[in-house]
Structure formats: structure tokens, C-alpha cells
Design a protein around this motif. Structure first.
Motif, PDB file in Angstrom:
ATOM      1  N   PHE A 413       0.847  -1.194   0.000  1.00  0.00           N
ATOM      2  CA  PHE A 413       0.000   0.000   0.000  1.00  0.00           C
ATOM      3  C   PHE A 413       0.882   1.243   0.000  1.00  0.00           C
ATOM      4  N   GLN A 414       0.658   2.126  -0.945  1.00  0.00           N
ATOM      5  CA  GLN A 414       1.457   3.336  -1.079  1.00  0.00           C
ATOM      6  C   GLN A 414       0.644   4.556  -0.671  1.00  0.00           C
ATOM      7  N   LEU A 415       1.336   5.641  -0.389  1.00  0.00           N
ATOM      8  CA  LEU A 415       0.648   6.903  -0.144  1.00  0.00           C
ATOM      9  C   LEU A 415       0.057   7.398  -1.450  1.00  0.00           C
ATOM     10  N   ASP A 416      -1.164   7.892  -1.402  1.00  0.00           N
ATOM     11  CA  ASP A 416      -1.750   8.464  -2.615  1.00  0.00           C
ATOM     12  C   ASP A 416      -1.234   9.893  -2.797  1.00  0.00           C
ATOM     13  N   ASP A 417      -1.619  10.515  -3.898  1.00  0.00           N
ATOM     14  CA  ASP A 417      -1.095  11.846  -4.224  1.00  0.00           C
ATOM     15  C   ASP A 417      -1.410  12.867  -3.137  1.00  0.00           C
ATOM     16  N   GLU A 418      -2.615  12.793  -2.589  1.00  0.00           N
ATOM     17  CA  GLU A 418      -2.995  13.751  -1.546  1.00  0.00           C
ATOM     18  C   GLU A 418      -2.151  13.558  -0.294  1.00  0.00           C
ATOM     19  N   GLN A 419      -1.896  12.312   0.067  1.00  0.00           N
ATOM     20  CA  GLN A 419      -1.090  12.029   1.253  1.00  0.00           C
ATOM     21  C   GLN A 419       0.363  12.445   1.045  1.00  0.00           C
ATOM     22  N   ARG A 420       0.882  12.262  -0.175  1.00  0.00           N
ATOM     23  CA  ARG A 420       2.250  12.693  -0.472  1.00  0.00           C
ATOM     24  C   ARG A 420       2.364  14.213  -0.368  1.00  0.00           C
ATOM     25  N   THR A 572       8.716  12.453  -1.521  1.00  0.00           N
ATOM     26  CA  THR A 572       7.427  12.977  -2.000  1.00  0.00           C
ATOM     27  C   THR A 572       7.549  13.633  -3.366  1.00  0.00           C
ATOM     28  N   ASN A 574       7.976  13.882  -7.305  1.00  0.00           N
ATOM     29  CA  ASN A 574       7.737  13.054  -8.486  1.00  0.00           C
ATOM     30  C   ASN A 574       8.889  13.133  -9.478  1.00  0.00           C
ATOM     31  N   ARG A 625       3.168   2.959   6.180  1.00  0.00           N
ATOM     32  CA  ARG A 625       3.165   2.758   4.728  1.00  0.00           C
ATOM     33  C   ARG A 625       4.322   3.509   4.074  1.00  0.00           C
ATOM     34  N   CYS A 629       7.415   1.674   2.031  1.00  0.00           N
ATOM     35  CA  CYS A 629       7.648   1.945   0.613  1.00  0.00           C
ATOM     36  C   CYS A 629       9.048   2.475   0.340  1.00  0.00           C
TER      37      CYS A 629
END
Length: 699
Positions: A413-420, A572, A574, A625, A629
Motif C-alpha cells: 500500500f502506497q501513499l496516494d497523491d494527496e497524502q504525499r 514525496t 515526483n 506505509r 515503501c
């Protein structure tokens, strides 16, 4: 003159002389100085007389009066009497304003084992408060005590409660509570709380503790402790309806509603097999903001449902489930719903809760032998047929993330964009706070005034500049961010660039592209290692720094900025431009053709446990998480003479490629989302890293 007249005249003359002496300035000063001592001696003498007189009264009275039977044993009374005497010896009890006769009458009552009035139980009917007030009026009349004497008796019993709390002795309070009720006393709330606490220490006095809780809620605002005690008392008497009514009636004040307030009632429903009521209560518990479930709570509910057969396909439906928001009223679907809610709330089980779950399913499906309370579940990797219950402790394959018992593959399970973005913004905020705090410490230490350049905005700007640089730079994206100081200091009290080079070389051999984050301080030729020593880099150290800088593998963190935030923030990013230019996927699959570690990029190479940052950065689930990751740990082999030797090896512990949290996954050949073939895997605290409790219901 007659002899009597002579004596009177002499007494009068003596009184005048004594008055003159006492009013002399030097004598008055002496008496003022010695007043506390004189008062203390007077008090001790008078209290001794009071205690002696009270003992005579007590000893002249049998323990059980024919008309007023006293309900306490001889041992309880003697312990109470000894405690009253100990309290009377406390120098704070008797005040200067207290009169001898008031103290004497109050103590005589407290040390009398005769019951003056009937002492009714406190059960919280509507008129109990008024009844208590009437009790006081009747008591003062029949006991022939004044308000002042009544107040001193209550003060003594208050001190007695404090004394018993220090000594952890509940027995004296059994008698003291009877005295409080009989005399209609209403002490302050903290006194009642003390009585409740001490009486709760011994299960034999739990009924009295409950009565104290009832009394508290008559005169003061109910709280968690009082409500919980009252509910436990009702549960002990199998009064589930009363406990439910109490919880419902108190709905307007939910601050006290916590897990332990509800658990006794949940345990009772489970013990009675009333699972419809248990699930209704479970839903109400979920609605309370201050109820935080523990693994044992879920294990109790799910384990009991399993043991009673409600997860079997042939079980009847439980009534009222649709109204509670469940899609399934029985069978595997109900288990999957409850397990999913459990997975969303907690991360792992403990040994006790794992046994409860294991035993519940073993009994409910008649599929083996339960484990004892002191027994640990043994590893069993034997594959299970689809028509049989699959349950047991399994060791997951750390190369494939596949369960040997069910064939299910676990997810990362990865952090989604909002969590990042949340992590990114939180780090910027933390950087500003840390920098400002650091500058204030410098100001206090060196008496330097802060300037505009020293403001927290400087740290935020610099960290944002690093973030922008990662996103906008040309070239291939970085796939490994190295915590430079952590690696350089590892195993030593000073900086070793030989270790930084070893890590960089090994990462490149693994087809990774590393970036070393290093504070500016450690790139100077000479720097302070601590307050008492300095370090001067060797030519070989400086050569490593030069190579890293010239090849674009080094980022220096500005002075006074915390480097931790830089390598953490890199996770965080990209690295948009670099990834777009090279069409690069930052997620490496299992069995990569280049032999790279599977998982998300960039890796963060560090042994830092981040104890100072974890709770400020993310809530526990998301922090786990994020670590799963990105974090890669390392270790070096020892060296004898040459730390730069080629044979010296660095080993990495790869980031996880399946998440260390509760998860349900489809078994092979079945579609994702099916409620009939989900294998659930539960991490258990204390088990090996890749061991899980596996549960999959039969088809």
C-alpha cells in the motif's frame, strides 16, 4: 479578714500581676514567637483527652447493638479505628478555630460503633438527592451534633480517605462510607473520587465502590470512572438492560464514553451469545469519537461470532443487520465486512488477540485443536484445500509476497497523491518551526539578536528550493537518496567518507542512481564533531566529496537547516521533468530484469528511526506505509586496518514489497472483491517480520 477573702484578694493581685507581665513588650514578643509550639502542645494534650474519652465510650458499647446492628467485622472496625487515630495525629487536621468540645463530640461519633440512623443504599432514584439532605437533618437531631461538629467529622473522614489512598488500604473506608451516609454528609468531589479509587482496589469492596459512584453522580457531573463502575456492577448482576439504559440516558455528555465503558457490556453479550445486541453495541461504540478500539475488542467480537458459527455458509441470518449498515447478515461476507473494518482501524494484533481469533475459528469450524493461553501459534505453511478452513500462522515468501497456505499475494500500500502532498507540506512547516527554535537557542546561548535572514522563512525557502530542484532538474531521476551524516557516522564518533563511497558504489552496482544529502558543515576541510573535538578531513575524504559534487550526486544542506527534512522530502517528489524525459517508472516490480530491489522509488538509505519526526509527519498507519515503501537500512562489515579496503562490504535491507498491516486479498483464480474467497493476513506484534495469522473461509 476571713481566710477565703484573703485567698480571693491574693488571686486578684496575682491576676493583675500576670496581666502586667504578659503585656510587657518582651514577654509578648516571646509568646508570639512560641505561639505555634504552645498551640501544638495544647492541641496534642486535648486530642489525647478526646481520644481517651472516645475510647471509653466505644469500649462501653458492644460491637453489635441490639437495636442498631453494625454490619462490619471486628477486624474491619479495628482497622478503621486505628486509621482514625492515625489521621487525628496529622498536624493539619485540627485548625486554630476548632473548639475542644466540637472536636470531642465529632470524634466520639466517629469512634462509636453504634448506628444512630438507618443508612439507605444509594441507587440513584429520582428522590435520592433529597433523601440524603433529609438524612442529615434527622441525623443532627438524633445525634445531638451541631453543624460545626458535623463539618469537623466530615473533614476527618476526608483526611481518612487520603490516608487510605497513600496506604492502599480499602477496609477502613467501608466503615467510613457508612458514617458518611448515615450522617448525610456530602463531601467535595475529590473526596468522593478518592473513596471510589481506593475501594476499587479490592474486588470484595466493589459493591461499596459502585455505591460511591452512584453517590457521586447524584451530586456531581458523571464521568468515565463512575459510569464504568456502575455499568460493571450492573453487568455483575446480569442487568444488561440497566447498563444499556444508563448508556442511552447519558448520551448528552459523551466525553466520558471510552472503550472501557462499553467493553463489560460487550463481553456480557458475547458470553450470553446475544450477538445481535453485541453488534448493535459495536455500532454505537464506533459512533463515539472517544472510543478507540484495541485488537482484543475486535478479536472478542469476531472470535465469538466465529465460535458460534455465524460465519458458516449454512448459518441463519442475524436479525437487524441491514439497519446497522451491514450488507451481509451471516456467512463469509459478514466476516469480510468486519475484518475490513478492523483493518481500517488497527495495524496489527498482539499474541492474546491472535489466540482469541484462532481459537474462535478452530471451534466454530471444528477444524483442529485450540491453543492454550500461554501457548504461541506454531508456523504451518501446509497448503489448504478450498473447501476447508485455512487458518494458522504462515511465513510469507519474502521474494514473491505469496502466502504458502492460500496462494494469495499480499499488496504494498502506497501513499496516494494527496497524502504525499500532505507529507511535503508538513515537512515545510516542520522545517520552519525547527529553524526558528534553533535560532532562538543560539540567541539565548550567545546573546545574539536574530536578523531577518534568520527567520523561519529562510529554512522553508531553502527546503522548497530543494523540492523544486528535484522536480525541474534535467537528467535521469534519482532512485536512491542517501542520508549522508547517518552513513558517515555509522559505527563511529566522527565522519567516515569511506562509508559514503561504499554505499554510493554499491547502489550504482545495483543499477540505482544515488543522491547524497549532506549538511554544509561536513563538507568543510575542518569542522567541530562535538563541543570538545574537531575533525579534519583527509585528502581521500576530500577526493570523495569532489567526485560526488562534480558528478551531481551531492546536495549540500544550508547551515542551520536540518538535513533530515531534505532526504525525507525527496520521497514525496515526483521528479517530474526527469521522469518525463526518460519515460521512467519509479515502481520496480518483483523479479526485475536488472536484479533491482522491488518497490517504490526513490529509496531512502538510512538507519534513522525518525523518533523525533514520525508522529508530527503522519498518523501511524500512513507513517508505516511511507516507511514500508521507501526506507532501506544498511550495514557494513567490520574492518581491521583499512576502512577503504575493496573487500569491505555493505549490505542493504530492502524496503518492503508488501505492507506490514492487516489486509485481505483474493486467492488464485478468483476475482478481486469477491466476498467468498478472500484470504486475510494479520501481522502479530512479536512474530517474525514476514509471519502472519492467515484466515480464509471454505468455499
Amino acid at each position: 479578714m476571713r481566710g477565703a477573702d484573703t485567698i480571693h484578694i491574693r488571686c486578684a493581685v496575682s491576676a493583675v500581676l500576670l496581666s502586667l507581665v504578659l503585656n510587657a513588650p518582651c514577654i509578648k514578643a516571646f509568646l508570639n514567637k512560641r505561639a505555634p509550639f504552645i498551640h501544638s502542645r495544647f492541641r496534642e494534650d486535648r486530642l489525647f483527652a478526646v481520644m481517651t474519652r472516645a475510647s471509653v465510650v466505644m469500649n462501653d458499647t458492644p460491637l453489635k447493638d441490639a437495636n442498631r446492628a453494625f454490619q462490619f467485622s471486628s477486624d474491619e472496625w479495628q482497622e478503621y479505628e486505628a486509621t482514625v487515630r492515625a489521621v487525628m495525629e496529622n498536624g493539619r487536621l485540627v485548625k486554630r478555630k476548632d473548639k475542644y468540645e466540637d472536636v470531642e463530640r465529632a470524634i466520639e461519633y466517629l469512634l462509636s460503633n453504634r448506628s444512630i440512623l438507618h443508612s439507605p443504599p444509594i441507587i440513584c432514584p429520582p428522590d435520592s438527592r433529597e433523601s440524603m439532605m433529609e438524612q442529615k437533618v434527622d441525623f443532627l437531631s438524633k445525634a445531638n451534633l451541631t453543624e460545626t461538629q458535623h463539618e469537623f467529622a466530615m473533614r476527618t473522614l476526608t483526611y481518612l480517605g487520603d490516608h487510605c489512598a497513600k496506604k492502599q488500604t480499602p477496609n477502613p473506608l467501608l466503615v467510613a462510607w457508612h458514617k458518611l451516609k448515615e450522617s448525610g454528609m456530602v463531601p467535595r468531589e475529590n473526596c468522593i473520587s478518592t473513596y471510589m479509587y481506593v475501594l476499587s482496589l479490592d474486588s470484595s469492596s466493589s459493591d461499596t465502590a459502585t455505591e460511591v459512584a452512584n453517590f457521586h453522580d447524584l451530586f456531581y457531573e458523571p464521568n468515565e470512572k463512575t459510569i464504568t463502575l456502575r455499568i460493571k456492577s450492573m453487568i455483575a448482576n446480569e442487568n444488561a438492560a440497566g447498563a444499556e439504559e444508563l448508556l442511552q440516558r447519558s448520551v448528552g455528555n459523551g466525553e466520558w464514553k471510552k472503550l472501557r465503558t462499553y467493553v463489560p457490556l460487550l463481553e456480557m453479550y458475547c458470553r450470553q451469545g446475544d450477538m445481535a445486541s453485541a453488534l448493535h453495541l459495536y455500532r454505537r461504540m464506533q459512533e463515539q469519537s472517544r472510543v478507540y478500539f484495541e485488537p482484543e475488542t475486535y478479536a472478542l467480537l469476531i472470535g465469538t461470532l466465529a465460535e458460534q458459527g455465524w460465519f458458516r455458509r449454512d448459518s441463519p441470518p442475524i436479525s437487524g443487520m441491514q439497519e446497522l449498515g451491514f450488507s451481509n447478515a451471516n456467512g463469509p461476507g459478514l466476516f469480510d465486512e468486519l475484518a475490513a473494518e478492523m483493518a481500517a482501524d488497527i495495524l496489527e494484533l498482539n499474541n492474546a488477540s491472535s489466540r482469541i481469533l484462532y481459537n474462535g475459528f478452530i471451534k466454530g469450524f471444528s477444524s483442529g485443536n485450540p491453543v492454550a493461553d500461554d501457548e504461541e501459534i506454531a508456523v504451518d505453511n501446509t497448503p489448504a484445500n478450498e473447501d476447508k478452513l485455512a487458518i494458522g500462522r504462515v511465513s510469507l515468501n519474502d521474494n514473491t509476497a505469496i502466502c504458502p497456505k492460500t496462494g494469495a499475494k499480499l499488496q504494498l500500500f502506497q501513499l496516494d497523491d494527496e497524502q504525499r502532498r500532505s507529507v511535503h507540506d508538513t515537512l515545510l512547516e516542520m522545517a520552519g518551526i525547527q529553524y526558528e527554535k534553533f535560532m532562538h537557542e543560539l540567541e539565548a546561548r550567545f546573546k545574539n539578536k536574530m536578523t531577518a535572514l534568520d527567520s523561519s522563512d529562510f529554512a522553508v525557502r531553502e527546503l522548497r528550493r530543494f523540492s523544486d530542484w528535484l522536480n525541474e532538474r534535467q537528467g535521469k531521476p534519482f532512485t536512491a537518496i542517501v542520508d549522508g551524516p547517518n552513513v558517515a557516522y555509522f559505527g563511529h564518533g566522527n565522519v567516515h567518507y569511506s562509508q559514503v563511497k561504499k554505499v554510493v558504489d554499491e547502489l550504482e552496482r545495483m543499477n540505482e542512481r544515488p543522491l547524497v544529502v549532506m549538511p554544509t558543515k561536513y563538507t568543510a576541510t575542518r569542522f567541530n564533531v562535538n563541543y570538545s573535538s574537531t575533525q579534519e578531513l583527509t585528502d581521500r575524504d576530500l577526493a570523495v566529496l569532489k567526485e560526488l559534487n562534480e558528478t551531481g550526486k551531492l546536495y549540500t544542506v544550508p547551515s542551520k537547516c536540518l538535513d533530515d527534512y531534505y532526504w525525507m522530502l525527496a520521497s514525496t517528489s515526483n521528479q517530474s521533468t526527469a521522469c518525463d524525459d526518460y519515460d521512467y517508472d519509479m515502481n520496480v516490480p518483483i523479479s526485475d530484469s536488472d536484479g533491482r530491489f522491488p518497490g517504490l522509488r526513490p529509496m531512502l538509505v538510512t538507519n534513522d528511526q525518525m523518533r523525533d519526526h514520525r508522529w508530527d509527519l503522519l498518523e501511524p498507519r500512513l507513517f508505516r506505509r511511507w516507511c514500508s515503501c521507501h526506507i532501506v537500512n544498511y550495514n557494513f562489515t567490520e574492518f581491521v586496518e583499512d576502512e577503504w579496503a575493496d573487500h569491505r562490504r555493505v549490505d542493504f535491507c530492502a524496503a518492503d514489497f508488501f505492507s506490514n498491516e492487516i489486509q485481505g486479498n483474493p486467492t488464485p483464480g478468483n476475482e478481486v472483491g469477491s466476498s467468498q474467497n478472500v484470504a486475510w493476513h494479520f501481522p502479530v506484534d512479536g512474530w517474525d517480520e514476514h509471519d502472519r495469522l492467515c484466515i480464509r473461509l471454505p468455499l
